[in-house]
Design a protein around this motif. Structure first.
Motif, mmCIF file in Angstrom:
data_model
loop_
_atom_site.group_PDB
_atom_site.id
_atom_site.type_symbol
_atom_site.label_atom_id
_atom_site.label_comp_id
_atom_site.label_asym_id
_atom_site.label_seq_id
_atom_site.Cartn_x
_atom_site.Cartn_y
_atom_site.Cartn_z
ATOM 1 N N LEU A 254 0.867 -1.172 0.000
ATOM 2 C CA LEU A 254 0.000 0.000 0.000
ATOM 3 C C LEU A 254 0.904 1.221 0.000
ATOM 4 N N GLY A 255 0.799 2.044 -1.029
ATOM 5 C CA GLY A 255 1.546 3.298 -1.076
ATOM 6 C C GLY A 255 0.699 4.395 -0.460
ATOM 7 N N VAL A 256 1.308 5.198 0.395
ATOM 8 C CA VAL A 256 0.590 6.287 1.064
ATOM 9 C C VAL A 256 1.317 7.592 0.807
ATOM 10 N N GLY A 257 0.569 8.602 0.417
ATOM 11 C CA GLY A 257 1.134 9.911 0.106
ATOM 12 C C GLY A 257 0.919 10.211 -1.365
ATOM 13 N N ALA A 258 1.615 11.208 -1.838
ATOM 14 C CA ALA A 258 1.486 11.571 -3.247
ATOM 15 C C ALA A 258 2.055 10.443 -4.107
ATOM 16 N N CYS A 259 1.273 9.986 -5.051
ATOM 17 C CA CYS A 259 1.717 8.903 -5.932
ATOM 18 C C CYS A 259 2.778 9.439 -6.881
ATOM 19 N N PRO A 260 3.964 8.822 -6.848
ATOM 20 C CA PRO A 260 5.023 9.285 -7.742
ATOM 21 C C PRO A 260 4.662 9.023 -9.205
ATOM 22 N N PRO A 261 5.143 9.856 -10.104
ATOM 23 C CA PRO A 261 4.882 9.619 -11.521
ATOM 24 C C PRO A 261 5.710 8.443 -12.023
ATOM 25 N N GLY A 262 5.253 7.840 -13.082
ATOM 26 C CA GLY A 262 6.028 6.788 -13.728
ATOM 27 C C GLY A 262 5.538 5.391 -13.413
ATOM 28 N N LEU A 263 6.115 4.447 -14.118
ATOM 29 C CA LEU A 263 5.697 3.050 -14.008
ATOM 30 C C LEU A 263 6.087 2.406 -12.690
ATOM 31 N N GLU A 264 7.116 2.902 -12.031
ATOM 32 C CA GLU A 264 7.553 2.309 -10.766
ATOM 33 C C GLU A 264 6.433 2.339 -9.722
ATOM 34 N N ALA A 265 5.588 3.355 -9.756
ATOM 35 C CA ALA A 265 4.492 3.468 -8.789
ATOM 36 C C ALA A 265 3.497 2.325 -8.929
ATOM 37 N N ASP B 243 0.191 -2.100 -4.863
ATOM 38 C CA ASP B 243 -1.151 -2.588 -5.182
ATOM 39 C C ASP B 243 -2.159 -1.450 -5.220
ATOM 40 N N LEU B 244 -1.916 -0.432 -4.400
ATOM 41 C CA LEU B 244 -2.800 0.729 -4.344
ATOM 42 C C LEU B 244 -2.015 1.894 -3.781
ATOM 43 N N TRP B 245 -2.265 3.109 -4.303
ATOM 44 C CA TRP B 245 -1.730 4.345 -3.727
ATOM 45 C C TRP B 245 -2.905 5.161 -3.226
ATOM 46 N N VAL B 246 -2.812 5.658 -2.015
ATOM 47 C CA VAL B 246 -3.818 6.563 -1.466
ATOM 48 C C VAL B 246 -3.106 7.796 -0.925
ATOM 49 N N ALA B 247 -3.822 8.906 -0.901
ATOM 50 C CA ALA B 247 -3.228 10.146 -0.405
ATOM 51 C C ALA B 247 -2.976 10.084 1.095
ATOM 52 N N SER B 248 -3.870 9.400 1.812
ATOM 53 C CA SER B 248 -3.711 9.263 3.262
ATOM 54 C C SER B 248 -4.429 7.997 3.722
ATOM 55 N N LEU B 249 -4.161 7.586 4.946
ATOM 56 C CA LEU B 249 -4.822 6.400 5.491
ATOM 57 C C LEU B 249 -6.302 6.646 5.754
ATOM 58 N N ALA B 250 -6.727 7.892 5.675
ATOM 59 C CA ALA B 250 -8.139 8.233 5.841
ATOM 60 C C ALA B 250 -8.901 8.181 4.517
ATOM 61 N N ASP B 251 -8.230 7.873 3.439
ATOM 62 C CA ASP B 251 -8.834 7.833 2.107
ATOM 63 C C ASP B 251 -9.891 6.730 2.053
ATOM 64 N N GLY B 252 -11.103 7.062 1.641
ATOM 65 C CA GLY B 252 -12.192 6.092 1.551
ATOM 66 C C GLY B 252 -11.906 4.952 0.592
#
Length: 104
Positions: free
Chosen positions: A68-79, A83-92
């Motif tokens: 689980l990626g948390v924070g601003a999703c980096p650009p590019g294919l590496e991101a 499995d999922l990127w969210v801005a914060s753990l409070a993201d619905g």
């Protein structure tokens, strides 16, 4: 790491704290996650890493964990290794995503 967790009042929430030292190599090597999964008696494929960097995502993925990626999703294919990127753990979106994985 332990002093940071203690200051945040979170140290008691963790049975194990694994850091890179001795035979445990730093990220992006998978050692930290492999050791943590073993200490928790959880197969890596059943564990979830929460990461805020591409280096951490790479480390967890190489260890065989879901990520689980948390924070601003980096650009590019590496991101896309997360499995999922969210801005914060409070993201619905996170709750909805987790519910689809219960029982997998």
């Amino acid at each position: 790491m332990e002093s940071c967790l203690d200051r945040a009042g979170l140290l008691g929430c963790f049975a194990h704290v694994v850091v890179a030292e001795g035979d445990v190599r730093p990220k992006p090597e998978p050692d930290v996650y492999r050791v943590a999964a073993r200490l928790c008696a959880v197969p890596p494929g059943e564990a979830l890493a929460v990461e805020d960097s591409l280096t951490g995502v790479e480390s967890a993925r190489r260890a065989g964990l879901r990520v689980l990626g948390v924070g601003a999703c980096p650009p590019g294919l590496e991101a896309e290794k997360a499995d999922l990127w969210v801005a914060s753990l409070a993201d619905g979106e996170l709750l909805a995503w987790a519910r689809t994985r219960i029982g997998e």
